[in-house]
Design a protein around this motif. Sequence first.
Motif, short mmCIF file in Angstrom:
data_model
loop_
_atom_site.label_atom_id
_atom_site.label_comp_id
_atom_site.label_asym_id
_atom_site.label_seq_id
_atom_site.Cartn_x
_atom_site.Cartn_y
_atom_site.Cartn_z
N TRP A 291 -10.99 -3.06 -10.35
CA TRP A 291 -11.67 -2.03 -9.70
C TRP A 291 -12.97 -0.62 -9.17
O TRP A 291 -13.46 -0.11 -10.82
N LEU A 292 -13.07 -0.02 -8.59
CA LEU A 292 -13.41 0.30 -8.17
C LEU A 292 -13.05 1.41 -8.56
O LEU A 292 -12.73 2.51 -7.45
N LEU A 293 -13.84 3.03 -9.81
CA LEU A 293 -13.98 3.98 -9.62
C LEU A 293 -14.33 5.12 -8.19
O LEU A 293 -15.56 4.88 -7.84
N THR A 294 -13.74 6.19 -7.76
CA THR A 294 -13.68 7.27 -6.47
C THR A 294 -13.46 8.33 -7.45
O THR A 294 -12.46 8.48 -7.38
N LYS A 295 -13.94 8.92 -6.51
CA LYS A 295 -13.38 10.82 -6.70
C LYS A 295 -13.48 11.14 -5.56
O LYS A 295 -14.81 11.19 -5.04
N THR A 296 -12.32 11.74 -5.07
CA THR A 296 -12.70 11.94 -3.86
C THR A 296 -11.59 13.87 -3.21
O THR A 296 -11.40 14.14 -4.44
N PRO A 297 -12.21 14.09 -2.25
CA PRO A 297 -11.74 15.81 -1.43
C PRO A 297 -10.11 16.47 -1.74
O PRO A 297 -9.32 15.16 -2.08
N TYR A 298 -10.36 17.45 -2.62
CA TYR A 298 -8.52 17.63 -2.92
C TYR A 298 -8.10 18.43 -1.58
O TYR A 298 -7.17 18.18 -1.62
N LEU A 357 -11.88 -5.24 -1.86
CA LEU A 357 -12.51 -5.01 -2.13
C LEU A 357 -11.02 -3.19 -2.68
O LEU A 357 -10.50 -2.92 -2.20
N LYS A 358 -12.31 -3.08 -4.11
CA LYS A 358 -10.77 -2.34 -4.29
C LYS A 358 -11.14 -1.71 -4.99
O LYS A 358 -12.34 -1.08 -5.63
N TYR A 359 -10.44 0.13 -4.50
CA TYR A 359 -10.46 1.29 -4.61
C TYR A 359 -9.77 1.66 -6.15
O TYR A 359 -8.88 1.87 -5.27
N HIS A 389 -6.27 1.72 -3.66
CA HIS A 389 -6.37 1.23 -2.36
C HIS A 389 -6.69 -0.52 -1.77
O HIS A 389 -8.57 -0.45 -2.40
N LEU A 390 -6.83 -1.33 -1.69
CA LEU A 390 -7.57 -2.65 -1.78
C LEU A 390 -7.26 -3.25 -0.18
O LEU A 390 -6.13 -3.34 0.55
N PRO A 516 -9.00 -5.80 7.90
CA PRO A 516 -8.13 -5.93 6.75
C PRO A 516 -7.23 -5.66 6.68
O PRO A 516 -6.07 -4.87 7.48
N CYS A 517 -6.77 -6.37 5.83
CA CYS A 517 -5.36 -6.03 5.73
C CYS A 517 -5.20 -4.70 4.36
O CYS A 517 -6.54 -4.83 3.98
N ILE A 518 -4.49 -4.70 4.50
CA ILE A 518 -4.19 -3.16 2.92
C ILE A 518 -3.41 -2.89 2.10
O ILE A 518 -2.01 -3.01 2.45
#
Length: 647
Positions: A291-298, A357-359, A389-390, A516-518
Amino acid sequence: MINVELKGGVVKEFDENITPAEIAKSIGMGLYKSVCCARVDGKVVDLRTPLTSDCHVDLLTFDDPDGKKTFWHTASHVLAQAVKRLYPDAKCAIGPAIDNGFYYDFDVKKPFSQDDLEKIKAEMKKIVKSGVELERFELSPDEAIKKLEEMNEPYKVELVKEHADNGEKITFYKQDDFTDLCAGPHLMNVSVLKAVELTNCTGAYWRGDANNAQLCRVYGIAFPKASMLEEHIKMLEEARKRDHNKIGRELELFTTADVIGQGLPILLPKGARVFQLLQRFVEDEEQRRGWLLTKTPYMAKSDLYKISGHWDHYQDGMFILGDPDKDDEVYALRPMTCPFQYQAYLNRQRSYRDLPLKYNETSTLFRNEASGEMHGLIRVRQFTLSEGHLMCTPEQLEDEFRDCLELAIYMLKTLGLYDDVSYRFSQWDPNDTEKYIGTPEQWDEAQGMMQKILDHLEIPYVIGVGEAAFYGPKLDIQIKNVYGKEDTLITIQIDQMLAKQFGMEYVDKDGTKKTPCIIHRSSIGCYERTMALLIEKYAGAFPMWLAPTQVKLLPVADRHLDYVYEIKKALEAQGMRVEVDSRSEKIGYKIREAQLEKVPYMFIIGDKDVEAQTVSVRHRKEGDLGAMKLDDFIKMAVEEIDTKAIK
């Protein structure tokens, strides 16, 4: 004549219009007396419902979850009848069965006291003893509104008016001098409610909205036998001892403050340490699995939520910043991370080679939960989710779903919660399509795909109609707190809707662009809720790897402090969390304090230990382990921590 298939696949022939009650009586009086309701071709119905065609019938007793709900729902009507007899001016709101009993909301001049509850319970017993039967009848919407206005029941009138447009008949139940608006099902007779207890009385806003009237909510429980009630009371006593709200505050793991607000707990240093340990464990394990780490806005503009559908389908659960009717730009705190991570996917063109693709993200989320629903760390307004989310091809979907489930199961087993969970396949409700996006054909495809996967993986699930997310079906991993209240701990969802709405595509092997499927997934769910369940599971005595303090050093006298601090330094060099109790207190008092703090290990350091360069070890459960060399303890402790042993 009609053919009725009963439990065990037995098929019997009956006269048309026979009722489940008559079938139960034909089988045996014992079953007839204990049956609560019936499930006919998957739908739970009253025992007096006439059967008009061939069908499958399950006769449900109190042992069945739907049987319990019917039993407790009837008890809520008996509660309302007792209240109306004693307090005729009381207005009735709603009275459903819940996971661990029932409640009924009343509009009264002042909340009920404990003495009032005792009077109400005594009146309920009189009603039960009378053996009154319940009668079901229907009225047109106009007739129903007129009747309820004559009864001076404004909350019921409001409910009927919402359904008046469709012209369908409105169902009522009558028991002696009491009539209530209700879809049912109910017991045939109140006499089987042998043991009733009213457990609590709280405030609750009408429909969970603080802008509405505050009502008086009375909680209760009922059983067919007095012995079952006694067992339940004992269970409640044990539950109160393990309640995370009690233990978490006593151990100074978390607190709350009125000036901050409901559902906004403060993690104190010890609780924050447990949270940090869980987060490190989760993120490291997810990274190990690709899994690939993200940091997104609040927060985000309303535009984002309009694309995802949250603005239309989830706005009541969001915290809105600005006025949609006046402001050019309106923002909202995020209730989930999916639309943000989709923007990461859209950062560049994707190929089939990029998939799956795995976030993942440790997401701080905000949901405007009703004030009456707040409970410690289990249900809060700001929380942290182990979210992911994949994005994958249809051919990869089953394998990736299985991997997501295996991750969740690994987490649950490591935490010691796996044996406590159950599975629910949450589906859409085709009779209430306004709650969802997509077409019936898309939902049939998505649910068929998920059912195939779950059956292939041999997951033992129950079906929850109407429990799906607005964009897709999901597997909910359910768990109960110490009081028996069930909540969702982890979800894994299949989504074939939102990728198209966001314009997410990938270039396939043949050069064509495809959607893609999610998979939306969590690994341990909401950290706060998981912490609450762990506190209750272990009564605050966390496994050593999770304990905020792992070793407490207790010098018998001040002259032992130099040696104690040498030990502390050596343990900390191994990454252990250590505290020294240097107070001038008797050693027995220090031991009792450490025991109450649920510290896994205590070192009682005296003259003999200093002379022999040993440590006298005490375990919180096993008691004295005797004197040992520090290196021997370190070897034992490191293994316990590394293997995440539960002891």
